[in-house]
Scaffold this active site. Structure first.
Site, PDB file in Angstrom:
ATOM      1  N   ARG A   1       0.847  -1.180   0.000  1.00 58.77           N
ATOM      2  CA  ARG A   1       0.000   0.000   0.000  1.00 58.77           C
ATOM      3  C   ARG A   1       0.890   1.239   0.000  1.00 58.77           C
ATOM      4  O   ARG A   1       2.091   1.153   0.174  1.00 58.77           O
ATOM      5  CB  ARG A   1      -1.000   0.028   1.168  1.00 58.77           C
ATOM      6  CG  ARG A   1      -0.600  -0.558   2.470  1.00 58.77           C
ATOM      7  CD  ARG A   1       0.358   0.244   3.304  1.00 58.77           C
ATOM      8  NE  ARG A   1       0.049   1.658   3.346  1.00 58.77           N
ATOM      9  CZ  ARG A   1       0.945   2.578   3.569  1.00 58.77           C
ATOM     10  NH1 ARG A   1       2.221   2.258   3.709  1.00 58.77           N
ATOM     11  NH2 ARG A   1       0.636   3.842   3.625  1.00 58.77           N
ATOM     12  N   GLY A   2       0.242   2.386  -0.227  1.00 60.32           N
ATOM     13  CA  GLY A   2       0.962   3.613  -0.515  1.00 60.32           C
ATOM     14  C   GLY A   2       0.934   3.810  -2.017  1.00 60.32           C
ATOM     15  O   GLY A   2       1.289   2.896  -2.774  1.00 60.32           O
ATOM     16  N   ALA A   3       0.478   4.977  -2.459  1.00 61.42           N
ATOM     17  CA  ALA A   3       0.245   5.189  -3.887  1.00 61.42           C
ATOM     18  C   ALA A   3       1.450   4.827  -4.769  1.00 61.42           C
ATOM     19  O   ALA A   3       1.311   4.066  -5.739  1.00 61.42           O
ATOM     20  CB  ALA A   3      -0.194   6.637  -4.136  1.00 61.42           C
TER      21      ALA A   3
ATOM     22  N   ARG B   1      -7.960  -1.202  -6.425  1.00 57.51           N
ATOM     23  CA  ARG B   1      -8.020  -0.010  -5.576  1.00 57.51           C
ATOM     24  C   ARG B   1      -8.401   1.185  -6.448  1.00 57.51           C
ATOM     25  O   ARG B   1      -7.548   1.817  -7.058  1.00 57.51           O
ATOM     26  CB  ARG B   1      -6.667   0.278  -4.910  1.00 57.51           C
ATOM     27  CG  ARG B   1      -6.180  -0.738  -3.897  1.00 57.51           C
ATOM     28  CD  ARG B   1      -7.044  -0.862  -2.664  1.00 57.51           C
ATOM     29  NE  ARG B   1      -7.202   0.373  -1.931  1.00 57.51           N
ATOM     30  CZ  ARG B   1      -6.324   0.851  -1.038  1.00 57.51           C
ATOM     31  NH1 ARG B   1      -5.204   0.204  -0.816  1.00 57.51           N
ATOM     32  NH2 ARG B   1      -6.579   1.959  -0.376  1.00 57.51           N
TER      33      ARG B   1
ATOM     34  N   ASP C   1      -3.198  10.273  -2.259  1.00 57.36           N
ATOM     35  CA  ASP C   1      -3.525   9.202  -3.194  1.00 57.36           C
ATOM     36  C   ASP C   1      -4.067   9.734  -4.511  1.00 57.36           C
ATOM     37  O   ASP C   1      -3.977   9.058  -5.534  1.00 57.36           O
ATOM     38  CB  ASP C   1      -4.542   8.254  -2.562  1.00 57.36           C
ATOM     39  CG  ASP C   1      -3.894   7.349  -1.536  1.00 57.36           C
ATOM     40  OD1 ASP C   1      -3.555   6.212  -1.902  1.00 57.36           O
ATOM     41  OD2 ASP C   1      -3.697   7.775  -0.389  1.00 57.36           O
TER      42      ASP C   1
ATOM     43  N   ASN D   1      -6.782  11.533   0.582  1.00 58.50           N
ATOM     44  CA  ASN D   1      -5.762  10.824   1.347  1.00 58.50           C
ATOM     45  C   ASN D   1      -6.469   9.984   2.404  1.00 58.50           C
ATOM     46  O   ASN D   1      -7.701   9.990   2.503  1.00 58.50           O
ATOM     47  CB  ASN D   1      -4.779  11.813   1.985  1.00 58.50           C
ATOM     48  CG  ASN D   1      -3.527  11.121   2.507  1.00 58.50           C
ATOM     49  OD1 ASN D   1      -2.896  10.337   1.805  1.00 58.50           O
ATOM     50  ND2 ASN D   1      -3.170  11.390   3.745  1.00 58.50           N
ATOM     51  N   LYS D   2      -5.699   9.268   3.184  1.00 58.30           N
ATOM     52  CA  LYS D   2      -6.280   8.350   4.164  1.00 58.30           C
ATOM     53  C   LYS D   2      -7.315   9.045   5.041  1.00 58.30           C
ATOM     54  O   LYS D   2      -7.170  10.201   5.394  1.00 58.30           O
ATOM     55  CB  LYS D   2      -5.163   7.767   5.027  1.00 58.30           C
ATOM     56  CG  LYS D   2      -5.583   6.634   5.923  1.00 58.30           C
ATOM     57  CD  LYS D   2      -6.339   5.559   5.174  1.00 58.30           C
ATOM     58  CE  LYS D   2      -5.607   5.054   3.963  1.00 58.30           C
ATOM     59  NZ  LYS D   2      -6.484   4.256   3.075  1.00 58.30           N
TER      60      LYS D   2
END
Length: 354
Positions: free
Chosen positions: A55-57, A98, A246, A256-257
């Site tokens: 995970r993480g763009a 995603r 993201d 974002n998160k």
């Protein structure tokens, strides 16, 4: 204490030595266990992205590039048109894992362009082009992280208190990271920061990943619950907020998160700069505003059951579990990219990047 270079240069995603599968660190097992997974099937790669093992763009983009190359190796068609048809089926499947992270589709589209670049080439030559493109995407990300970290470091000073949300360090990217990249680069240069890491409910990426990376790097980090950000700011302990992203819309609205927009609102109230750090690949100029960003909804079990020995709510209790929220551009002090620092109005500064 581990040497910082071991942390900042960790490879969370790479192509296997024999070039047939993707090797990732299973981030769902951190911080207690460091496990590597080899992904070779479409189902395994899709699952790793969807279940946040990777995970993480930027890391998702690298994984997708290597993944679609490995899947292309498995296509048995030698006719170009049939090969392209099978390639697009696998690409569409991975792209569905995603929907919010633009780097996923960005990387897959780049890989498709490598297939379309020269229809006169045979499939063997196209496979070599795909491999070269996937390696190039990874190399570019390493350079991008260093550049973002340099620009971000120019916005803070030695001794500052920095509040983070979620994880945008080496595990989420390559080398230094984006949102936390300036902290690692500054540490290498002898600077010291006091970092307050939001735990980032419900998947606790700040607790499990960001505090892990920072602690291993010898950076002064204090873990806080998400609902403690306000008092930490009120106490005067925070001089800047730094987060990753993201997807960034053309007007500067940023996905974002979940919880990021709340941090931005608090920062605005307390007069604290709020910086978004990310590569230009996360900027979607076809997306006019945050209203056009699709927000992924995830399973209620992540709220009620994950990380708990027993459920913390009754089985029939309804849950609303969006993975991201959108921070309005008016709350963002600057957007930091590998090409420089963008300031409002973002409709102008972001457009200039392209």
């Amino acid at each position: 204490m581990e040497n910082i270079s071991k942390v900042t240069h960790i490879e969370s995603v790479r192509l296997s030595d024999d070039g047939t599968c993707v090797v990732i660190i299973d981030q769902t097992q951190l911080p207690n266990r460091t496990e590597y997974l080899e992904l070779s099937s479409a189902e395994d790669i899709w699952d790793a992205i969807y279940t946040l093992k990777v995970r993480g763009a930027p890391a998702i983009g690298i994984c997708a590039a290597y993944g679609i190359y490995c899947l292309a190796l498995q296509i048995r068609e030698t006719d170009y048109d049939r090969f392209l048809c099978e390639f697009r089926k696998k690409k569409a499947y991975l792209d569905s894992s995603r929907p919010t992270a633009v780097n996923l589709s960005w990387a897959l589209n780049r890989m498709e362009r490598a297939v379309l670049a020269d229809r006169s080439k045979d499939v063997g030559e196209i496979l070599e082009l795909l491999k070269a493109e996937s390696l190039k995407i990874h190399r570019e990300d390493i350079d991008m992280c260093k550049a973002i970290s340099e620009y971000g470091l120019s916005l803070i000073k030695d001794g500052d208190g920095i509040l983070t949300h979620c994880n945008a360090g080496p595990l989420a990217t390559s080398r230094y990271g984006t949102g936390q990249g300036p902290l690692f680069l500054g540490k290498e240069r002898g600077m010291n920061f006091r970092v307050y890491a939001d735990e980032t409910r419900p998947l606790l990426r700040g607790a499990r990943l960001t505090s892990y990376e920072l602690q291993k790097a010898g950076i002064d980090v204090t873990l806080i619950c998400d609902n403690m950000a306000s008092i930490v700011m009120k106490n005067g302990w925070v001089q800047a907020c730094m987060v990753g992203c993201d997807r960034v819309a053309a007007n500067g609205d940023t996905a974002n998160k979940i919880g990021t927009s709340g941090v931005a609102i608090l920062a605005k109230y307390y007069g604290i700069p709020f910086y978004v750090l990310g590569p230009t690949s996360t900027i979607d100029m076809n997306c006019k505003s945050g209203e056009d960003i699709h927000i992924e909804l995830r399973e209620p079990e992540e709220i009620k059951e994950k990380f708990y020995q027993e459920p913390v709510a009754l089985k029939d209790v309804k849950c609303y579990n969006p993975s991201f929220d959108v921070t309005d551009h008016s709350l963002i002090t600057a957007i930091v990219t590998e090409k420089g620092v963008c300031y409002p109005p973002y409709t102008e500064s972001l457009a200039k990047l392209f």
